[in-house]
Every structure is written in structure tokens, then in C-alpha cells.
Scaffold this motif. Structure first.
Motif, PDB file in Angstrom:
ATOM      1  N   GLU A  25      24.326-129.199  51.744  1.00 19.35           N
ATOM      2  CA  GLU A  25      23.544-128.416  50.776  1.00 19.35           C
ATOM      3  C   GLU A  25      24.159-127.046  50.541  1.00 19.35           C
ATOM      4  O   GLU A  25      24.101-126.524  49.431  1.00 19.35           O
ATOM      5  CB  GLU A  25      22.087-128.301  51.218  1.00 19.35           C
ATOM      6  CG  GLU A  25      21.350-129.615  51.193  1.00 19.35           C
ATOM      7  CD  GLU A  25      21.452-130.356  49.870  1.00 19.35           C
ATOM      8  OE1 GLU A  25      21.309-129.738  48.793  1.00 19.35           O
ATOM      9  OE2 GLU A  25      21.682-131.580  49.904  1.00 19.35           O
ATOM     10  N   ALA A  26      24.739-126.459  51.574  1.00 22.74           N
ATOM     11  CA  ALA A  26      25.406-125.159  51.389  1.00 22.74           C
ATOM     12  C   ALA A  26      26.533-125.305  50.378  1.00 22.74           C
ATOM     13  O   ALA A  26      26.688-124.466  49.475  1.00 22.74           O
ATOM     14  CB  ALA A  26      25.939-124.638  52.724  1.00 22.74           C
ATOM     15  N   GLU A  27      27.301-126.367  50.491  1.00 22.21           N
ATOM     16  CA  GLU A  27      28.397-126.602  49.542  1.00 22.21           C
ATOM     17  C   GLU A  27      27.853-126.845  48.134  1.00 22.21           C
ATOM     18  O   GLU A  27      28.362-126.310  47.150  1.00 22.21           O
ATOM     19  CB  GLU A  27      29.253-127.790  50.002  1.00 22.21           C
ATOM     20  CG  GLU A  27      30.465-128.017  49.144  1.00 22.21           C
ATOM     21  CD  GLU A  27      31.401-126.815  49.083  1.00 22.21           C
ATOM     22  OE1 GLU A  27      31.978-126.580  47.994  1.00 22.21           O
ATOM     23  OE2 GLU A  27      31.550-126.097  50.090  1.00 22.21           O
ATOM     24  N   ARG A  28      26.800-127.635  48.043  1.00 21.53           N
ATOM     25  CA  ARG A  28      26.182-127.914  46.739  1.00 21.53           C
ATOM     26  C   ARG A  28      25.665-126.620  46.096  1.00 21.53           C
ATOM     27  O   ARG A  28      25.862-126.380  44.904  1.00 21.53           O
ATOM     28  CB  ARG A  28      25.046-128.926  46.899  1.00 21.53           C
ATOM     29  CG  ARG A  28      24.398-129.324  45.587  1.00 21.53           C
ATOM     30  CD  ARG A  28      23.451-130.503  45.745  1.00 21.53           C
ATOM     31  NE  ARG A  28      24.231-131.709  46.005  1.00 21.53           N
ATOM     32  CZ  ARG A  28      24.167-132.434  47.124  1.00 21.53           C
ATOM     33  NH1 ARG A  28      23.339-132.091  48.088  1.00 21.53           N
ATOM     34  NH2 ARG A  28      24.904-133.504  47.283  1.00 21.53           N
ATOM     35  N   ALA A  39      27.383-115.607  50.606  1.00 18.32           N
ATOM     36  CA  ALA A  39      27.395-116.371  51.854  1.00 18.32           C
ATOM     37  C   ALA A  39      26.153-117.253  51.934  1.00 18.32           C
ATOM     38  O   ALA A  39      25.131-116.958  51.311  1.00 18.32           O
ATOM     39  CB  ALA A  39      27.446-115.428  53.044  1.00 18.32           C
ATOM     40  N   VAL A  40      26.278-118.324  52.709  1.00 14.07           N
ATOM     41  CA  VAL A  40      25.152-119.233  52.979  1.00 14.07           C
ATOM     42  C   VAL A  40      25.109-119.464  54.478  1.00 14.07           C
ATOM     43  O   VAL A  40      26.137-119.726  55.101  1.00 14.07           O
ATOM     44  CB  VAL A  40      25.311-120.586  52.243  1.00 14.07           C
ATOM     45  CG1 VAL A  40      24.111-121.484  52.520  1.00 14.07           C
ATOM     46  CG2 VAL A  40      25.503-120.384  50.748  1.00 14.07           C
ATOM     47  N   ASP A  58      16.250-125.112  56.537  1.00  9.73           N
ATOM     48  CA  ASP A  58      16.199-123.806  55.871  1.00  9.73           C
ATOM     49  C   ASP A  58      17.607-123.262  55.705  1.00  9.73           C
ATOM     50  O   ASP A  58      18.390-123.269  56.654  1.00  9.73           O
ATOM     51  CB  ASP A  58      15.384-122.809  56.702  1.00  9.73           C
ATOM     52  CG  ASP A  58      13.899-123.083  56.639  1.00  9.73           C
ATOM     53  OD1 ASP A  58      13.281-122.720  55.629  1.00  9.73           O
ATOM     54  OD2 ASP A  58      13.363-123.657  57.615  1.00  9.73           O
ATOM     55  N   LEU A  59      17.894-122.774  54.501  1.00  9.01           N
ATOM     56  CA  LEU A  59      19.177-122.133  54.213  1.00  9.01           C
ATOM     57  C   LEU A  59      18.909-120.718  53.735  1.00  9.01           C
ATOM     58  O   LEU A  59      17.918-120.456  53.048  1.00  9.01           O
ATOM     59  CB  LEU A  59      19.932-122.886  53.121  1.00  9.01           C
ATOM     60  CG  LEU A  59      20.398-124.291  53.475  1.00  9.01           C
ATOM     61  CD1 LEU A  59      19.417-125.320  52.962  1.00  9.01           C
ATOM     62  CD2 LEU A  59      21.758-124.555  52.879  1.00  9.01           C
ATOM     63  N   LEU A  60      19.804-119.816  54.093  1.00  8.96           N
ATOM     64  CA  LEU A  60      19.744-118.430  53.662  1.00  8.96           C
ATOM     65  C   LEU A  60      20.926-118.200  52.730  1.00  8.96           C
ATOM     66  O   LEU A  60      22.071-118.397  53.121  1.00  8.96           O
ATOM     67  CB  LEU A  60      19.834-117.504  54.878  1.00  8.96           C
ATOM     68  CG  LEU A  60      19.743-116.009  54.627  1.00  8.96           C
ATOM     69  CD1 LEU A  60      18.368-115.628  54.077  1.00  8.96           C
ATOM     70  CD2 LEU A  60      20.016-115.247  55.933  1.00  8.96           C
TER      71      LEU A  60
END
Length: 174
Positions: A25-28, A39-40, A58-60
Motif C-alpha cells: 500500500e505504501a508503494e501504491r 515519506a510513508v 495504519d499508514l502515515l
């Protein structure tokens, strides 16, 4: 990822696949949000090895300027399952979520969008890192979350609000 159905609060055992789900998901999100993302980071209980958590990651996402949020292509985000939440606004933060399905709604990821390096960025990372560094604090947090999930099985807001005192205590270093 199974996700969390709307109106439900429950915890599941730690799943090593959460780390890979974060990476995907970070890449998406980097692809979808492009130049706005600095940044993620993986945050929340799923980012703490061994800790039980709600079954969502959870992603920041750190932006150079939170105003970049208003320039997101929400139509494109929606095509990938991401939608704005109808929660009350939080000063200095925006939140979107990814849904596995909409009817009935099942969230798989929550994305906290903040100014990179700002107050929210620092707090989220500090809390995660303190739980990772101190297993006893992490277990205490897990016990609290289990108790609160039992007390508030159908009220995500009450569950979250009831954790705030603990979070503030950990952030203060106590």
C-alpha cells in the motif's frame, strides 16, 4: 487482508503479512499521490511485532505541505478503494481509508496524512517506536485494547477515545 467491518471493534493475533500489506500500500500510495508524498511509515499496532491489533493496517503519509491533500485525485484514489472518511476534522491531519468492499463497508487500511516532520508525524512515530522498544509497555497497551474492545465492541470512536490517556502517557515518557 480481511479488514474490519464497519461498526465492529475486535483484535486478532499479530499477522506477519501485515508488514507486506503495508509495503504494497505504501508503494501504491506513492504512485497515486506522486510528488506530494515525502515519506510513508507503518504505524499503529500492526507495526509492532507480536502485538494483537484490529485487522487493518495504519499508514502515515508525510506531505511537504498539508495543502497538497486538497490536490489529491480522489476519483483515482476511489478507483483503488481509497475514500475520505466522514469523521470530524482533526487539526493538522487528514484521514482516508481503503475498503475491501463498500456494502457492507470493510476497511483494510487507514491512512493518516500529515505534514512531514510536524507534530502529528513525530507523535505517531514516537508512540510506535516506544512500543517496539519496550515489550512491557506494548503488552500493557495490548491488555488495555483487549479490555476496551470488549467494552466497546460496536463503537470505534469510544474505543479510540478510551486509549488516549495511555497514548499520552507513553508519549510523555511515563
Amino acid at each position: 487482508m480481511d479488514g474490519l467491518p464497519a461498526g465492529k471493534v475486535f483484535l486478532v493475533d499479530h499477522d506477519d503479512r501485515w508488514k507486506e500489506s503495508y509495503r504494497e500500500e505504501a508503494e501504491r500510495l506513492r504512485e497515486l499521490l506522486g510528488p506530494y508524498v515525502i515519506a510513508v511509515e507503518h504505524i499503529g499496532s500492526t507495526a509492532v511485532p507480536g502485538l494483537r491489533a484490529k485487522p487493518l493496517v495504519d499508514l502515515l503519509v508525510g506531505l511537504d505541505d498539508l495543502a497538497g491533500y486538497d490536490r489529491f485525485d480522489f476519483r483515482e484514489l476511489g478507483a483503488h478503494g481509497y475514500y475520505r472518511l466522514r469523521n470530524e476534522p482533526i487539526e493538522g491531519k487528514r484521514v482516508i481509508a481503503k475498503f475491501r468492499q463498500l456494502d457492507p463497508p470493510v476497511k483494510t487500511h487507514v491512512v493518516h496524512i500529515v505534514e512531514h516532520g510536524g507534530n502529528w508525524w513525530q507523535k505517531h512515530l514516537l508512540f510506535r517506536d516506544r512500543l517496539r522498544e519496550n515489550p512491557e509497555t506494548a503488552r500493557e497497551y495490548e491488555r488495555l485494547k483487549l479490555e476496551l474492545a470488549e467494552r466497546h465492541p460496536a463503537d470505534e470512536r469510544a474505543y479510540a477515545d478510551a486509549k488516549l490517556e495511555f497514548v499520552e502517557r507513553v508519549l510523555a515518557g511515563n
